[in-house]
Design a protein around this motif. Structure first.
Motif, PDB file in Angstrom:
ATOM      1  N   ALA A 143      30.308  49.479  36.832  1.00 59.54           N
ATOM      2  CA  ALA A 143      30.016  48.085  36.538  1.00 59.54           C
ATOM      3  C   ALA A 143      30.626  47.234  37.640  1.00 59.54           C
ATOM      4  O   ALA A 143      31.603  47.632  38.282  1.00 59.54           O
ATOM      5  N   ILE A 144      30.032  46.071  37.870  1.00 58.54           N
ATOM      6  CA  ILE A 144      30.602  45.078  38.770  1.00 58.54           C
ATOM      7  C   ILE A 144      31.175  43.970  37.895  1.00 58.54           C
ATOM      8  O   ILE A 144      30.446  43.371  37.097  1.00 58.54           O
ATOM      9  N   THR A 153      41.710  52.288  31.143  1.00 62.58           N
ATOM     10  CA  THR A 153      41.805  53.512  31.938  1.00 62.58           C
ATOM     11  C   THR A 153      40.723  53.572  33.011  1.00 62.58           C
ATOM     12  O   THR A 153      40.652  54.540  33.764  1.00 62.58           O
ATOM     13  N   LEU A 154      39.873  52.541  33.095  1.00 65.79           N
ATOM     14  CA  LEU A 154      38.811  52.526  34.100  1.00 65.79           C
ATOM     15  C   LEU A 154      39.406  52.480  35.506  1.00 65.79           C
ATOM     16  O   LEU A 154      40.452  51.875  35.742  1.00 65.79           O
ATOM     17  N   LYS A 155      38.727  53.123  36.439  1.00 67.25           N
ATOM     18  CA  LYS A 155      39.129  53.083  37.837  1.00 67.25           C
ATOM     19  C   LYS A 155      38.493  51.863  38.500  1.00 67.25           C
ATOM     20  O   LYS A 155      37.282  51.669  38.399  1.00 67.25           O
ATOM     21  N   ALA A 156      39.304  51.042  39.155  1.00 64.31           N
ATOM     22  CA  ALA A 156      38.804  49.797  39.747  1.00 64.31           C
ATOM     23  C   ALA A 156      39.001  49.799  41.255  1.00 64.31           C
ATOM     24  O   ALA A 156      39.978  50.347  41.777  1.00 64.31           O
ATOM     25  N   GLN A 266      38.484  37.880  41.705  1.00 64.61           N
ATOM     26  CA  GLN A 266      38.086  38.972  42.584  1.00 64.61           C
ATOM     27  C   GLN A 266      36.888  39.705  41.992  1.00 64.61           C
ATOM     28  O   GLN A 266      36.653  39.676  40.779  1.00 64.61           O
ATOM     29  N   VAL A 267      36.151  40.346  42.870  1.00 61.32           N
ATOM     30  CA  VAL A 267      34.983  41.131  42.460  1.00 61.32           C
ATOM     31  C   VAL A 267      35.372  42.601  42.539  1.00 61.32           C
ATOM     32  O   VAL A 267      35.804  43.081  43.599  1.00 61.32           O
ATOM     33  N   PHE A 268      35.221  43.294  41.425  1.00 60.22           N
ATOM     34  CA  PHE A 268      35.606  44.700  41.352  1.00 60.22           C
ATOM     35  C   PHE A 268      34.402  45.575  41.003  1.00 60.22           C
ATOM     36  O   PHE A 268      33.507  45.150  40.269  1.00 60.22           O
ATOM     37  N   SER A 269      34.425  46.792  41.507  1.00 60.71           N
ATOM     38  CA  SER A 269      33.601  47.843  40.910  1.00 60.71           C
ATOM     39  C   SER A 269      34.522  48.651  40.004  1.00 60.71           C
ATOM     40  O   SER A 269      35.665  48.944  40.373  1.00 60.71           O
TER      41      SER A 269
END
Length: 301
Positions: A143-144, A153-156, A266-269
């Motif tokens: 996701a963006i 626990t998501l990796k960013a 900030q914009v993350f994936s």
């Protein structure tokens, strides 16, 4: 007998199609040869994977369990090959992405054709919604997301910065005047989400100020707030990537230019917490980061 990848691929296709003959034909095998391969696979794993009738086949309980493992094994092999064969044309699979509606429309959808042209083995599903999607529960690859990330626990991975400024239409300012101080905002019609009525603003000297705003319009849609500002309804706090075109055209103008919304978003994936992301996820993330570097509104400029 050891397992072989071709038998696993055949097993997965039979499970998907519910027909041994049809799946076997995709591999250049007769129905008899395909059946023999499946029987050998069942002997290797030590259990019956399918229930067979004269008309169709269906997974057994053990087969359903084994299917998830088989898909993962084949996916891991595909990713390993992609890692040692970096040609984009070797990357395959479906890529499911979630993002906000406005950001997706402006900064992701325009680049989809270029990415897919250079990665012909990838298919892409883009879900655009202003609601936060649980990507693990709903089976998304990534996701963006924009703004502060909630603990998870998501990796960013940070892809860009997203400055926010105050803006209004010239018609609104002509009628209501240009604010000259933060306290003036309390007398203006401010457009915001109901849960974002307090605006934190950073002064030129770095000091932070919280201003409680009032207004007669709110929305869960970022694009609806932009449209309201364009129509002359009030002052909005917007990310520069949302309104760069309107600023250039003069249909929106900055308000209290010495102040910026704090902190910079900030914009993350983000992706599920697997140890190694699939090659298609890495490829698309790298692709977006390269594109975002060329957008002044996503570089803090």
């Amino acid at each position: 007998m050891s397992l072989d990848l071709k038998s696993l691929e055949l097993f997965v296709r039979v499970a998907a199609l519910g027909a041994i003959g049809k799946a076997g034909a995709e591999f250049g095998l007769s129905a008899t040869a395909a059946t023999q391969r499946l029987q050998s696979l069942e002997a290797a794993v030590g259990t019956q994977l399918f229930h067979r009738t004269t008309r169709a086949v269906s997974l057994s309980t053990d087969g359903e369990i084994f299917l998830a493992h088989a898909k993962r094994i084949l996916g891991d092999v595909e990713e390993a090959l992609a890692d040692i064969r970096p040609d984009p044309r070797d990357i395959k699979g479906e890529l499911r992405i979630a993002c906000s509606a406005s950001f997706g429309r402006l900064h992701i959808a325009p680049h989809v054709t270029e990415f897919l042209d250079s990665h012909p083995g990838v298919s892409l599903q883009l879900a655009m919604s202003d609601s936060v999607i649980d990507i693990v529960e709903q089976g998304f690859d990534m996701a963006i997301r924009i703004g502060a990330l909630a603990p998870s626990t998501l990796k960013a991975r940070k892809l860009a910065v997203s400055p926010r400024i105050l803006v209004a239409a010239p018609s609104y300012l002509e009628t209501n005047g240009m604010p000259s101080a933060l306290d003036d905002l309390k007398q203006h019609n401010c457009l915001a989400r109901e849960d974002m009525r307090t605006w934190s603003l950073s002064a030129p000297d770095g000091s932070l100020h919280d201003v409680r705003t009032n207004g007669n319009f709110s929305s869960t849609s970022a694009e609806a707030i932009t449209e309201a500002a364009l129509s002359g309804l009030g002052i909005a706090r917007k990310c520069t990537w949302e309104i760069a075109g309107h600023l250039a055209a003069g249909t929106l103008v900055p308000v209290l230019e010495d102040y910026t919304a704090a902190p910079f978003w900030q914009v993350f994936s983000v992706r599920p917490p697997s140890r190694l992301p699939p090659a298609r996820v890495r490829a698309f993330t790298d692709f977006l980061e390269t594109k975002f570097r060329k957008v002044p509104a996503l570089c803090g400029e």
